[in-house]
Design an enzyme around this catalytic site. Structure first.
Site, PDB file in Angstrom:
ATOM      1  N   GLY A 211       0.686  -1.237   0.034  1.00  0.00           N
ATOM      2  CA  GLY A 211       0.010  -0.067   0.087  1.00  0.00           C
ATOM      3  C   GLY A 211       0.894   1.291  -0.087  1.00  0.00           C
ATOM      4  N   GLY A 213       2.726   2.548  -2.305  1.00  0.00           N
ATOM      5  CA  GLY A 213       2.641   3.254  -3.808  1.00  0.00           C
ATOM      6  C   GLY A 213       3.719   2.743  -4.692  1.00  0.00           C
ATOM      7  N   THR A 215       3.451   0.250  -7.210  1.00  0.00           N
ATOM      8  CA  THR A 215       2.787  -0.177  -8.359  1.00  0.00           C
ATOM      9  C   THR A 215       2.501   1.301  -8.973  1.00  0.00           C
ATOM     10  OG1 THR A 215       1.881  -2.084  -7.754  1.00  0.00           O
ATOM     11  CG2 THR A 215       1.081  -1.329  -9.899  1.00  0.00           C
ATOM     12  N   GLU A 431     -11.721  -0.024  29.974  1.00  0.00           N
ATOM     13  CA  GLU A 431     -11.365   1.082  28.967  1.00  0.00           C
ATOM     14  C   GLU A 431     -10.806   2.069  29.867  1.00  0.00           C
ATOM     15  OE1 GLU A 431     -10.772   0.075  25.995  1.00  0.00           O
ATOM     16  OE2 GLU A 431     -11.866  -1.438  25.670  1.00  0.00           O
ATOM     17  N   HIS A 434      -7.373   1.401  30.818  1.00  0.00           N
ATOM     18  CA  HIS A 434      -6.342   1.580  29.890  1.00  0.00           C
ATOM     19  C   HIS A 434      -5.825   3.187  29.787  1.00  0.00           C
ATOM     20  CE1 HIS A 434      -5.994  -2.272  28.210  1.00  0.00           C
ATOM     21  NE2 HIS A 434      -7.228  -2.393  27.633  1.00  0.00           N
TER      22      HIS A 434
END
Length: 676
Positions: A211, A213, A215, A431, A434
């Site tokens: 991902g 870039g 290509t 949560e 955390h």
């Protein structure tokens, strides 16, 4: 499209007509064969004749074949060949019963050539089928997909006029573009390089995570160079037939020589360029034969002037060393994840055709997406556009972009899921644990968002984002990372008095961090600065299946003890932080149960003891001021963010956005319960 459909219809109609003709002649053949059924010997015929069992006979044109019928109940048909010398005497002279009907088949008035017509038509049909088969086997006039074209290359040739991607469409990779622009310049003006005695690299290998870039850069090279561009995947070389891959490599370079100067792009070259080895079966590998041919074509006795090979892979560690040596792939270009400035430039490219509201700040968005690569950012903008359309909005706002970031990381919200109040309470404290531990750990990243709304497989999440892009992780930061991950489990133990499966992913990540600190990073005081375990696979079996263990069982025991010591230390530190700030833990959990989602600003206000009403009033005042100063928004904002040139981007290592999951739906546990 209409012409293609007509051709398809004509082709299918031709096939049906040919099939009907074949069926017709097959039926004729069956009927003819049925006529010859009931054949008997001459002795049997003579016996039936003497015993007066024959009711009628018919002598055929050839004067030898006799067809007849017995006078039994079944009226059995028979056919017999009688020698001509006995035909007249046995049937006409020695006729035992004058009532037997003897008939001669009259001579045919039809010309003999007419009887040949079925045979001629059948031959023509067979020839037609053969012609059709040859056309199909040769790819039907194109595509090189036929049976007879197995050895032909399947590379797609793109002409300069068909290439629409240029370097302007690539952002966040200035150094990478600079390396490739040199190749483009050589193809356009080779004389100045040749006069200097310089040799252009024969091969360029683009290396980087998925991902980033690679290509896209290759497409941009094709668009800028103005020369023929052959593109093919590494998997297109290898087939089930022996020798096909090597033949396709030869054919590819033959085509390239005819179109020189040109560029050959091989995507996912690791499919054919994997390191050679004996293999599990010990037999000859077709892929190795293909690789050998590729090595010869790139730098062998032949001369390939004006042909530049560009390849892309995200697995450079498994490529054959002979493929990577100078003279083949002279240059390796690392295409990494962009930094904050690079992400901003990438976002500018992807918003060219999108309508953005005035509150969208791409710089802020870039800072909130560390670790995102080009494909992630493109997906982010597309998700935001879909959310805006779903909400019947005319423009994409910051609200949609924030939600898109969370969707990309954690998945879509599942607000419709019915959750028991006790589970909501456990999730809220998990949560909150955390977040509180991260807040009071000096090396942890700031909390960005807390939620107890289920997303994906998680029942809730705590998102924390780094303030800046970093290239390294210190020992202190890794330890605080472990402390933050264990905050949820510790909060459950302190508040609920019991533990659940919700921290399974947290524990797994903590264990991985601790083990890497001991075995890879040399951060163990007891074991010292040593790396344990080989970081490469066994070459003999193709580098992927077996790993070597270069330490004893005693050292393995010490490694386990060191890993456990690090985890226990982090657990005790998280327990100490939550015990000291138990009131803040209750406050954050209470707000989470009421609102289900808390932003980073709201979390800081709760921890600092400030009322949320003041924060909301301040935000409303800012929004009102923005609204008063906003000018009329134009619908068409295309081209506003087009200028992405002249930005210097530093290449940094990839930083991942960390989210601590809570209460992932533990399907494995449910399956274990069912089995019990």
């Amino acid at each position: 499209m209409g012409g293609i459909n007509v051709k398809k219809r004509l082709s299918s109609a031709t096939i049906w007509i040919v099939l009907l003709i074949v069926l017709f002649f097959a039926a004729i053949t069956v009927l003819e064969s049925s006529k010859t059924s009931g054949a008997i010997s001459y002795n049997e015929f003579k016996k039936y004749w003497i015993e007066n069992k024959v009711s009628r006979v018919e002598i055929k044109q050839d004067g030898r074949t006799v067809a007849g019928e017995l006078n039994d109940k079944a009226k059995t048909q028979f056919q017999v060949v009688v020698p001509q010398s006995l035909l007249v005497q046995d049937i006409l002279v020695n006729n035992p019963k004058s009532s037997v009907n003897v008939k001669f088949e009259p001579a045919s008035s039809m010309p003999m050539w007419i009887s040949w017509i079925p045979t001629i038509i059948l031959i023509l049909v067979m020839v037609g089928f053969w012609v059709m088969f040859m056309q199909q086997s040769q790819g039907g006039g194109g595509g090189n997909r036929g049976v007879m074209n197995f050895g032909k290359s399947r590379a797609k040739l793109a002409t300069p006029d068909s290439q629409k991607v240029t370097f302007k469409d690539v952002a966040g990779a200035d150094e990478e573009k600079g390396e490739l622009e040199e190749i483009v310049d050589f193809l356009k003006e080779p004389k100045k390089y040749l006069d200097m005695g310089a040799r252009i690299p024969k091969g360029i290998l683009l290396v980087g995570p998925p991902g980033t870039g690679k290509t896209l850069l290759a497409k941009a090279v094709a668009g800028e160079a103005g020369v023929p561009f052959f593109s093919i995947s590494g998997s297109d070389f290898v087939e089930m037939f022996v020798g096909v891959g090597a033949s396709r490599v030869r054919d590819l370079f033959e085509q390239a020589k005819k179109n020189s100067p040109c560029i050959i792009f091989i995507d996912e070259i690791d499919a054919v360029g994997r390191q050679r080895g004996a293999g599990l079966g010990g037999g000859h590998d077709e892929r190795e034969q293909t690789l050998n041919q590729l090595l010869v074509e790139m730098d062998g006795f032949g001369v390939n002037e004006g042909i530049i090979l560009v390849a892309a892979t995200n697995r450079p560690d498994i490529l054959d060393k002979a493929l990577l040596r100078p003279g083949r792939f002279d240059r390796q270009i690392l295409v990494g994840a962009p930094d904050a400035k690079g992400r901003e430039e990438v976002l500018k490219v992807h918003v060219r055709n999108k309508r953005l509201s005035d509150d969208v700040d791409l710089k802020v968005l870039a800072k909130r997406t560390p670790g995102f690569v080009g494909a992630d950012l493109e997906n982010l903008m597309n998700e935001a556009a879909l959310l805006a359309v779903r909400a019947n909005k005319k423009q994409i706002g910051m609200e949609e972009l924030e939600e898109a970031i969370t969707r990309v990381i954690a998945g879509p919200e599942k607000k419709s899921r019915v959750i028991h109040e006790e589970d909501r309470k456990i999730t809220a404290y998990h949560e909150a644990g955390h977040a509180i531990v991260m807040k009071f750990s000096p090396h942890s990243d700031p909390v960005h968002e807390i939620s107890i709304i289920p997303r994906g497989m998680a029942g809730g999440y705590t998102m924390h984002l780094p303030e800046r892009d970093t290239s390294y992780m210190s020992k202190s930061k890794l330890k605080d990372e472990m402390v933050g991950l264990l905050g949820g489990r510790v909060a459950e133990q302190i508040i609920i008095g019991d533990i659940s499966t919700g921290a399974s992913n947290d524990i797994q990540r903590v264990s991985n961090i601790a083990r890497k600190m001991v075995m890879e990073y040399g951060m163990s005081e007891k074991l010292g600065t040593i790396t344990f375990g080989s970081d490469h696979d066994e070459v003999f079996i193709g580098r992927e299946i077996g790993k070597s263990k270069n330490y004893s069982e005693e050292v393995a025991f010490e490694i386990d003890n060191e890993v456990k010591a690090l985890v226990d230390e982090a657990y005790k530190k998280a327990e100490k932080i939550l015990t000291e700030h138990i009131d803040k833990l209750h406050a954050v959990a209470k707000v989470l149960l009421d609102k289900e989602k808390v932003t980073g600003e709201e979390f800081n206000a709760i921890v600092e003891g400030r009322p949320l009403e003041e924060l909301n009033k301040k935000e409303n005042a800012i929004d009102l001021e923005k609204h008063d100063n906003v000018e009329e928004v134009h619908d068409d904002v295309e081209g506003v963010h087009d200028d992405v040139e002249g930005v210097n981007i530093k290449d940094t290592s990839e930083d991942n956005i960390e989210t601590t999951d809570a209460f992932a739906n533990n399907t494995d546990l449910e399956e274990d319960k069912k089995e019990i």
